[in-house]
Scaffold this active site. Structure first.
Site, PDB file in Angstrom:
ATOM      1  N   THR A 169       0.882  -1.258  -0.087  1.00  0.00           N
ATOM      2  CA  THR A 169       0.052  -0.019  -0.088  1.00  0.00           C
ATOM      3  C   THR A 169       0.784   1.293   0.156  1.00  0.00           C
ATOM      4  O   THR A 169       1.745   1.388   0.671  1.00  0.00           O
ATOM      5  CB  THR A 169      -0.949   0.007   1.271  1.00  0.00           C
ATOM      6  N   ARG A 258      -3.054  -3.162  14.235  1.00  0.00           N
ATOM      7  CA  ARG A 258      -4.312  -3.685  13.841  1.00  0.00           C
ATOM      8  C   ARG A 258      -5.396  -2.971  14.710  1.00  0.00           C
ATOM      9  O   ARG A 258      -6.363  -2.649  14.082  1.00  0.00           O
ATOM     10  CB  ARG A 258      -4.301  -5.097  14.709  1.00  0.00           C
ATOM     11  N   GLU A 381      -3.344  -6.573   7.230  1.00  0.00           N
ATOM     12  CA  GLU A 381      -2.844  -6.531   8.813  1.00  0.00           C
ATOM     13  C   GLU A 381      -3.536  -7.760   9.356  1.00  0.00           C
ATOM     14  O   GLU A 381      -3.814  -7.917  10.678  1.00  0.00           O
ATOM     15  CB  GLU A 381      -3.368  -5.376   9.603  1.00  0.00           C
TER      16      GLU A 381
HETATM   17  C1  LIG Z   1      -5.224  -4.070  -1.209  1.00  0.00           C
HETATM   18  C2  LIG Z   1      -4.208  -4.644  -0.351  1.00  0.00           C
HETATM   19  C3  LIG Z   1      -3.313  -3.864   0.288  1.00  0.00           C
HETATM   20  C4  LIG Z   1      -2.559  -4.502   0.937  1.00  0.00           C
HETATM   21  N1  LIG Z   1      -1.316  -3.843   1.538  1.00  0.00           N
HETATM   22  C5  LIG Z   1      -0.574  -4.650   2.356  1.00  0.00           C
HETATM   23  C6  LIG Z   1       0.884  -3.687   2.502  1.00  0.00           C
HETATM   24  O1  LIG Z   1       0.865  -2.525   2.613  1.00  0.00           O
HETATM   25  N2  LIG Z   1       1.790  -4.360   2.964  1.00  0.00           N
HETATM   26  C7  LIG Z   1       1.890  -5.852   3.156  1.00  0.00           C
HETATM   27  O2  LIG Z   1       2.769  -6.492   3.404  1.00  0.00           O
HETATM   28  N3  LIG Z   1       0.636  -6.413   2.629  1.00  0.00           N
HETATM   29  C8  LIG Z   1      -0.136  -5.687   2.275  1.00  0.00           C
HETATM   30  N4  LIG Z   1      -1.476  -6.504   1.857  1.00  0.00           N
HETATM   31  C9  LIG Z   1      -1.462  -8.038   1.873  1.00  0.00           C
HETATM   32  C10 LIG Z   1      -2.277  -8.484   3.085  1.00  0.00           C
HETATM   33  O3  LIG Z   1      -1.768  -8.308   4.235  1.00  0.00           O
HETATM   34  C11 LIG Z   1      -2.451 -10.025   2.548  1.00  0.00           C
HETATM   35  O4  LIG Z   1      -3.152 -10.126   1.370  1.00  0.00           O
HETATM   36  C12 LIG Z   1      -3.164 -10.873   3.579  1.00  0.00           C
HETATM   37  O5  LIG Z   1      -2.197 -11.000   4.638  1.00  0.00           O
HETATM   38  C13 LIG Z   1      -3.658 -12.237   3.251  1.00  0.00           C
HETATM   39  O6  LIG Z   1      -2.585 -12.746   2.499  1.00  0.00           O
HETATM   40  P1  LIG Z   1      -2.750 -13.628   1.106  1.00  0.00           P
HETATM   41  O7  LIG Z   1      -3.406 -12.694   0.542  1.00  0.00           O
HETATM   42  O8  LIG Z   1      -1.522 -14.203   0.688  1.00  0.00           O
HETATM   43  O9  LIG Z   1      -3.626 -14.842   1.625  1.00  0.00           O
HETATM   44  P2  LIG Z   1      -3.509 -16.240   2.109  1.00  0.00           P
HETATM   45  O10 LIG Z   1      -2.738 -16.107   3.256  1.00  0.00           O
HETATM   46  O11 LIG Z   1      -3.002 -17.117   1.026  1.00  0.00           O
HETATM   47  O12 LIG Z   1      -4.941 -16.727   2.536  1.00  0.00           O
HETATM   48  C14 LIG Z   1      -6.036 -17.190   1.675  1.00  0.00           C
HETATM   49  C15 LIG Z   1      -7.099 -17.522   2.372  1.00  0.00           C
HETATM   50  O13 LIG Z   1      -6.792 -18.746   3.434  1.00  0.00           O
HETATM   51  C16 LIG Z   1      -7.113 -18.139   4.838  1.00  0.00           C
HETATM   52  N5  LIG Z   1      -5.885 -18.807   5.555  1.00  0.00           N
HETATM   53  C17 LIG Z   1      -4.621 -18.674   5.559  1.00  0.00           C
HETATM   54  N6  LIG Z   1      -4.114 -19.238   6.540  1.00  0.00           N
HETATM   55  C18 LIG Z   1      -5.002 -19.883   7.337  1.00  0.00           C
HETATM   56  C19 LIG Z   1      -4.871 -20.785   8.477  1.00  0.00           C
HETATM   57  N7  LIG Z   1      -4.048 -20.875   8.980  1.00  0.00           N
HETATM   58  N8  LIG Z   1      -6.125 -21.004   9.360  1.00  0.00           N
HETATM   59  C20 LIG Z   1      -7.393 -20.608   8.662  1.00  0.00           C
HETATM   60  N9  LIG Z   1      -7.338 -19.946   7.348  1.00  0.00           N
HETATM   61  C21 LIG Z   1      -6.213 -19.447   6.758  1.00  0.00           C
HETATM   62  C22 LIG Z   1      -7.004 -16.563   4.901  1.00  0.00           C
HETATM   63  O14 LIG Z   1      -7.564 -16.014   5.925  1.00  0.00           O
HETATM   64  C23 LIG Z   1      -7.555 -16.440   3.569  1.00  0.00           C
HETATM   65  O15 LIG Z   1      -8.993 -16.078   3.735  1.00  0.00           O
HETATM   66  C24 LIG Z   1      -2.626  -5.986   0.952  1.00  0.00           C
HETATM   67  C25 LIG Z   1      -3.509  -6.650   0.325  1.00  0.00           C
HETATM   68  C26 LIG Z   1      -4.344  -5.945  -0.416  1.00  0.00           C
HETATM   69  C27 LIG Z   1      -5.438  -6.994  -1.049  1.00  0.00           C
END
Ligand SMILES: Cc1cc2nc3c(=O)[nH]c(=O)nc-3n(C[C@H](O)[C@H](O)[C@H](O)COP(=O)(O)OP(=O)(O)OC[C@H]3O[C@@H](n4cnc5c(N)ncnc54)[C@H](O)[C@@H]3O)c2cc1C
Length: 404
Positions: A169, A258, A381
């Site tokens: 972001t 958070r 977050e």
């Molecule tokens: C618009 C936007 C802005 C963002 N900004 C930032 C930023 O500034 N900096 C940054 O570092 N990141 C940023 N993010 C990233 C964001 O923090 C991640 O998308 C988020 O942490 C989820 O990771 P992932 O997308 O890889 O999903 P995944 O980790 O692959 O998860 C996919 C799904 O599986 C679920 N899941 C995963 N592990 C488990 C578990 N152990 N038990 C149960 N369910 C689980 C998750 O809840 C989710 O529903 C941003 C994302 C978006 C979309």
């Protein structure tokens, strides 16, 4: 000590001021930057200067933005409402105006929060006045941030960073990016540290900006780090790998950020409820707070339900921020707040869209936009599921290895 649920008197001015800004600057520009994705919202420059003034670090009143989350010792043991609380209150009002534009506010990025949380005094001074983005997420490491592959190898007086970061972001617009990287991948999460990288560093390569469902005013960047050299003095926190402490240092940032994201969700939820209440009133439906829900119009009863959810999210958010101000461990409460506010915000926004019928779904109103903006607040977050996992671990006394 009895709980006092009134807004602390010393923050009323800040909160009213933030609401004014949201009403007069953010709301009128909401639709424009929702349509012009990736265009720089230049109207925010003047505002950011105003917030810089409010953030003058000498005062507890500081912290209308993300820099306000530094923890200080509360030596006298007295109840304190400090910069975490004022930051959350400011963020609630700003996001009531527009969450995408709030995320685009110069010098108020999540990287600024990380710096405020972890930097020593020298670093704090060196990075003052700069806009910081936060880069944790990678293609193979989202929720499981311990899985990050970006490496930081010491070479003389510099660390050499290599890896890929996605979903950053404010990544394009920021002056600095706080990058999470591992000093030694064989040592697991304890080796993950935060490094402050200047955006102008030639080793930090912007690959693309992403198109999104909501918060379109906010730029979301993908970076490649290719032999990106940063001075040793840009590592935040201790350079030692302490396996006993795991990556508590880096994770500590989340305890402060958070509640902020929960505050964003509270702001959006309130915006939805208020507008829905107005539209229902125009249709002749008003909530009667002296009557039980089952004695009212079904739409009014539903609004009561949404308001109850909103209040719970609001109070949990204030509790988490208050604990941070009073130097109390708040990981559990920060996750309660983020989980409740994130989920409630999405639910409230969608139910408000439904309650308002065609007005709720059309582009003449901002409700449809708020429903799109809301979803990210339950994702970044730490997603809803991850917050519940953190809560379950704490309540059951399990480690991350035991419950995942
Ligand atoms: C618009 C936007 C802005 C963002 N900004 C930032 C930023 O500034 N900096 C940054 O570092 N990141 C940023 N993010 C990233 C964001 O923090 C991640 O998308 C988020 O942490 C989820 O990771 P992932 O997308 O890889 O999903 P995944 O980790 O692959 O998860 C996919 C799904 O599986 C679920 N899941 C995963 N592990 C488990 C578990 N152990 N038990 C149960 N369910 C689980 C998750 O809840 C989710 O529903 C941003 C994302 C978006 C979309």
């Amino acid at each position: 000590m009895p709980i006092n649920l009134e807004l602390p008197k010393k923050f009323r001015f800040l909160s009213t001021r933030a609401n004014q800004v949201a009403t007069e600057v953010l709301r009128p520009n909401s639709r424009k930057y929702d349509r012009a994705e990736h265009a720089y919202p230049k109207e925010l420059d003047m505002l950011a200067a105003l917030i810089d003034g409010m953030n003058d670090g000498s005062s507890e009143l500081g912290g209308a933005g993300a820099t306000g989350v530094r923890r200080t010792e509360n030596g006298d043991g007295a109840n304190r409402n400090g910069s975490n609380m004022s930051t959350v209150l400011g963020v609630i009002e700003m996001c009531w105006g527009d969450v995408g534009l709030t995320l685009s506010m110069p010098r108020q990025g999540l990287g600024n929060s990380a710096i405020a949380s972890l930097a020593d005094d020298e670093q704090l001074e060196r990075f003052a006045g700069k806009w910081g983005a936060m880069a944790i997420t990678e293609p193979e490491a989202g929720s499981d941030s311990a899985a990050i592959r970006t490496t930081a190898e010491l070479d003389g007086h510099e660390y050499v960073l290599n890896g890929e970061k996605i979903f950053v972001t404010a990544g394009e617009r920021a002056d600095l990016v706080v990058v999470w990287a591992s000093l030694d991948r064989s040592q697991g999460r304890a080796a993950i540290k935060s490094f402050v990288v200047e955006r102008s560093n030639p080793g930090l390569i912007l690959e693309r900006l992403d198109h999104k469902l909501g918060i379109k005013a906010s730029d979301t960047a993908t970076f490649r780090l290719e032999n990106c050299r940063v001075g040793r003095e840009n590592l935040l926190g201790s350079p030692e790998i302490d396996t006993k402490k795991s990556f508590a240092g880096a994770m500590q940032t989340f305890d402060n950020t958070r509640p902020l994201v929960a505050g964003m969700a509270v702001g959006v939820a309130r915006a939805c409820i208020e507008r829905t209440r107005e539209l229902l009133a125009e249709a002749g439906i008003e909530v009667d707070y002296d009557l039980p829900p089952h004695g009212q119009n079904a739409a009014a009863a539903e609004l009561l339900d949404l308001e109850a959810d909103y209040e719970a999210a609001h109070l949990l958010t204030l509790q988490a921020a208050w604990m941070a101000d009073n130097a109390k461990p708040n990981s559990l409460q920060a996750s309660y707040a983020k989980a409740k506010a994130g989920r409630s915000c999405v639910d409230i926004a969608l139910r408000c869209v439904a309650l308002c019928g065609t007005a709720g779904y059309g582009e003449d109103e901002l409700l449809e936009k708020w429903a799109r903006d809301a979803k990210i607040l339950d994702i970044f977050e730490g997603t809803q599921q991850i917050q519940l996992l953190v809560i379950a671990r704490q309540l059951l006394g399990k480690t991350s290895a035991e419950l995942r």
